[in-house]
Write a protein that holds these residues in place. Structure first.
Motif, PDB file in Angstrom:
ATOM      1  N   ASP A  89       0.821  -1.214   0.000  1.00  0.00           N
ATOM      2  CA  ASP A  89       0.000   0.000   0.000  1.00  0.00           C
ATOM      3  C   ASP A  89       0.860   1.272   0.000  1.00  0.00           C
ATOM      4  N   ARG A  90       2.086   1.156  -0.451  1.00  0.00           N
ATOM      5  CA  ARG A  90       3.003   2.296  -0.411  1.00  0.00           C
ATOM      6  C   ARG A  90       2.479   3.461  -1.237  1.00  0.00           C
ATOM      7  N   THR A  91       2.856   4.651  -0.818  1.00  0.00           N
ATOM      8  CA  THR A  91       2.476   5.864  -1.547  1.00  0.00           C
ATOM      9  C   THR A  91       3.714   6.585  -2.075  1.00  0.00           C
ATOM     10  N   VAL A  92       4.834   5.923  -2.025  1.00  0.00           N
ATOM     11  CA  VAL A  92       6.100   6.513  -2.440  1.00  0.00           C
ATOM     12  C   VAL A  92       6.686   5.719  -3.609  1.00  0.00           C
ATOM     13  N   GLN A  93       7.313   6.423  -4.542  1.00  0.00           N
ATOM     14  CA  GLN A  93       7.989   5.759  -5.646  1.00  0.00           C
ATOM     15  C   GLN A  93       9.305   5.164  -5.135  1.00  0.00           C
ATOM     16  N   VAL A  94       9.729   4.064  -5.731  1.00  0.00           N
ATOM     17  CA  VAL A  94      10.967   3.406  -5.318  1.00  0.00           C
ATOM     18  C   VAL A  94      11.937   3.380  -6.491  1.00  0.00           C
ATOM     19  N   ILE A  95      13.120   3.971  -6.257  1.00  0.00           N
ATOM     20  CA  ILE A  95      14.198   3.994  -7.242  1.00  0.00           C
ATOM     21  C   ILE A  95      15.280   3.060  -6.719  1.00  0.00           C
ATOM     22  N   ARG A  96      15.579   2.035  -7.464  1.00  0.00           N
ATOM     23  CA  ARG A  96      16.587   1.053  -7.051  1.00  0.00           C
ATOM     24  C   ARG A  96      17.923   1.372  -7.727  1.00  0.00           C
ATOM     25  N   VAL A  97      18.991   1.335  -6.927  1.00  0.00           N
ATOM     26  CA  VAL A  97      20.346   1.544  -7.444  1.00  0.00           C
ATOM     27  C   VAL A  97      20.792   0.283  -8.159  1.00  0.00           C
ATOM     28  N   ILE A  98      21.393   0.463  -9.342  1.00  0.00           N
ATOM     29  CA  ILE A  98      21.925  -0.672 -10.097  1.00  0.00           C
ATOM     30  C   ILE A  98      23.382  -0.378 -10.452  1.00  0.00           C
ATOM     31  N   GLU A  99      24.236  -1.351 -10.192  1.00  0.00           N
ATOM     32  CA  GLU A  99      25.663  -1.240 -10.485  1.00  0.00           C
ATOM     33  C   GLU A  99      26.096  -2.463 -11.283  1.00  0.00           C
ATOM     34  N   ALA A 112      11.727   2.848 -10.829  1.00  0.00           N
ATOM     35  CA  ALA A 112      12.790   3.361 -11.694  1.00  0.00           C
ATOM     36  C   ALA A 112      14.117   2.780 -11.225  1.00  0.00           C
ATOM     37  N   LEU A 113      15.115   2.851 -12.104  1.00  0.00           N
ATOM     38  CA  LEU A 113      16.469   2.402 -11.780  1.00  0.00           C
ATOM     39  C   LEU A 113      17.411   3.590 -11.903  1.00  0.00           C
ATOM     40  N   ILE A 114      18.414   3.632 -11.030  1.00  0.00           N
ATOM     41  CA  ILE A 114      19.457   4.644 -11.149  1.00  0.00           C
ATOM     42  C   ILE A 114      20.785   3.923 -11.325  1.00  0.00           C
ATOM     43  N   VAL A 115      21.424   4.181 -12.443  1.00  0.00           N
ATOM     44  CA  VAL A 115      22.752   3.630 -12.728  1.00  0.00           C
ATOM     45  C   VAL A 115      23.732   4.522 -11.978  1.00  0.00           C
ATOM     46  N   ASP A 116      24.277   3.993 -10.876  1.00  0.00           N
ATOM     47  CA  ASP A 116      25.109   4.835 -10.005  1.00  0.00           C
ATOM     48  C   ASP A 116      26.180   4.014  -9.316  1.00  0.00           C
ATOM     49  N   THR A 117      27.373   4.021  -9.869  1.00  0.00           N
ATOM     50  CA  THR A 117      28.493   3.364  -9.201  1.00  0.00           C
ATOM     51  C   THR A 117      29.276   4.369  -8.374  1.00  0.00           C
ATOM     52  N   ARG A 131      23.883   2.059 -21.038  1.00  0.00           N
ATOM     53  CA  ARG A 131      23.139   1.690 -22.250  1.00  0.00           C
ATOM     54  C   ARG A 131      22.603   0.263 -22.130  1.00  0.00           C
ATOM     55  N   SER A 132      23.418  -0.637 -21.577  1.00  0.00           N
ATOM     56  CA  SER A 132      22.995  -2.028 -21.391  1.00  0.00           C
ATOM     57  C   SER A 132      21.761  -2.113 -20.493  1.00  0.00           C
ATOM     58  N   VAL A 133      21.770  -1.365 -19.394  1.00  0.00           N
ATOM     59  CA  VAL A 133      20.623  -1.363 -18.488  1.00  0.00           C
ATOM     60  C   VAL A 133      19.388  -0.845 -19.217  1.00  0.00           C
ATOM     61  N   MET A 134      19.545   0.262 -19.954  1.00  0.00           N
ATOM     62  CA  MET A 134      18.405   0.848 -20.673  1.00  0.00           C
ATOM     63  C   MET A 134      17.826  -0.122 -21.695  1.00  0.00           C
ATOM     64  N   ASN A 135      18.689  -0.942 -22.304  1.00  0.00           N
ATOM     65  CA  ASN A 135      18.223  -1.903 -23.307  1.00  0.00           C
ATOM     66  C   ASN A 135      17.520  -3.108 -22.692  1.00  0.00           C
ATOM     67  N   LYS A 136      17.723  -3.351 -21.390  1.00  0.00           N
ATOM     68  CA  LYS A 136      17.174  -4.546 -20.746  1.00  0.00           C
ATOM     69  C   LYS A 136      15.930  -4.289 -19.915  1.00  0.00           C
ATOM     70  N   THR A 137      15.498  -3.036 -19.789  1.00  0.00           N
ATOM     71  CA  THR A 137      14.365  -2.754 -18.918  1.00  0.00           C
ATOM     72  C   THR A 137      13.401  -1.767 -19.568  1.00  0.00           C
ATOM     73  N   THR A 138      12.168  -1.844 -19.136  1.00  0.00           N
ATOM     74  CA  THR A 138      11.180  -0.848 -19.560  1.00  0.00           C
ATOM     75  C   THR A 138      11.017   0.234 -18.491  1.00  0.00           C
ATOM     76  N   TYR A 162      16.195   8.798 -18.737  1.00  0.00           N
ATOM     77  CA  TYR A 162      14.948   9.390 -18.235  1.00  0.00           C
ATOM     78  C   TYR A 162      15.255  10.661 -17.452  1.00  0.00           C
ATOM     79  N   ALA A 163      16.352  10.618 -16.679  1.00  0.00           N
ATOM     80  CA  ALA A 163      16.739  11.754 -15.838  1.00  0.00           C
ATOM     81  C   ALA A 163      18.238  11.685 -15.576  1.00  0.00           C
ATOM     82  N   VAL A 164      18.784  12.801 -15.098  1.00  0.00           N
ATOM     83  CA  VAL A 164      20.170  12.845 -14.632  1.00  0.00           C
ATOM     84  C   VAL A 164      20.171  13.282 -13.173  1.00  0.00           C
ATOM     85  N   ASP A 165      21.201  12.839 -12.466  1.00  0.00           N
ATOM     86  CA  ASP A 165      21.303  13.061 -11.029  1.00  0.00           C
ATOM     87  C   ASP A 165      22.739  13.491 -10.728  1.00  0.00           C
TER      88      ASP A 165
END
Length: 193
Positions: A89-99, A112-117, A131-138, A162-165
């Motif tokens: 029942d969450r009301t918050v978006q979840v951004i998962r870090v991917i390395e 959403a995913l954030i590519v962040d090493t 680019r690999s991550v973007m090609n493997k996910t919607t 989608y965005a920059v951080d």
């Protein structure tokens, strides 16, 4: 182009980021980062930003109780690297870090995913991995790591995230933002969008 300025430690920086036209601010909690703030500070920073500013809590905590404290701040999103299951029942978006070396999250509680090493250390992103991550996910993919005013336009032009951080790329010192760098970063990121 959506833009998050992360590692905000002062209310005045939240106001600057808002006035400069970014889409979101990020506060770091429960971390050994020099940008980490206490929940009370995070609440003050969030109050300083305008009503249309996204508010993101960033943490690598593995503590369920710390995650609960984060949720009490009512952020618009949580950026987290640990695979905490989120309430249905969450009301918050979840951004998962991917390395590199991590499997892409398959859980339904990832928005959403954030590519962040780099994680605030200014280490440059790996364009091939991004680019690999973007090609493997919607899912929307956010690019982070070593972005600065002088390289963000190229990153946006070549990868179309989608965005920059950014955190360290717009700072005078860890956690202290430079208003001119913030404005330049936002302007340069949006040149290509």
């Amino acid at each position: 182009m959506r833009i998050k300025i992360c590692g905000i430690t002062r209310p005045e920086d939240a106001r600057t980021v808002d006035q400069a036209g970014a889409d979101a601010i990020g506060v770091v909690l429960f971390s050994d980062s020099p940008r980490s703030v206490e929940p009370e500070q995070a609440a003050e920073i969030f109050r300083a930003a305008g009503p249309y500013m996204g508010r993101v809590c960033v943490s690598h905590t593995s503590s369920r109780s710390e995650l609960e404290e984060i949720l009490q701040l009512c952020p618009t999103a949580i950026q987290i690297s640990n695979p905490h299951p989120m309430p249905s029942d969450r009301t918050v978006q979840v951004i998962r870090v991917i390395e590199p070396g991590m499997d892409l999250p398959t859980s339904v509680d990832t928005d959403a995913l954030i590519v962040d090493t780099s994680q605030g250390k200014g280490k440059p992103y790996d364009p091939g991995f991004a680019r690999s991550v973007m090609n493997k996910t919607t899912l929307p993919v956010i690019l982070a790591g070593g972005l600065r005013t002088d390289n963000v336009a190229e990153a946006v032009r070549t990868l179309h995230p989608y965005a920059v951080d950014v955190a360290s790329g717009v700072e005078i010192s860890p956690g202290i933002k430079d208003p001119q760098k913030i404005r330049s970063f936002i302007q340069n990121a949006r040149l290509q969008s």
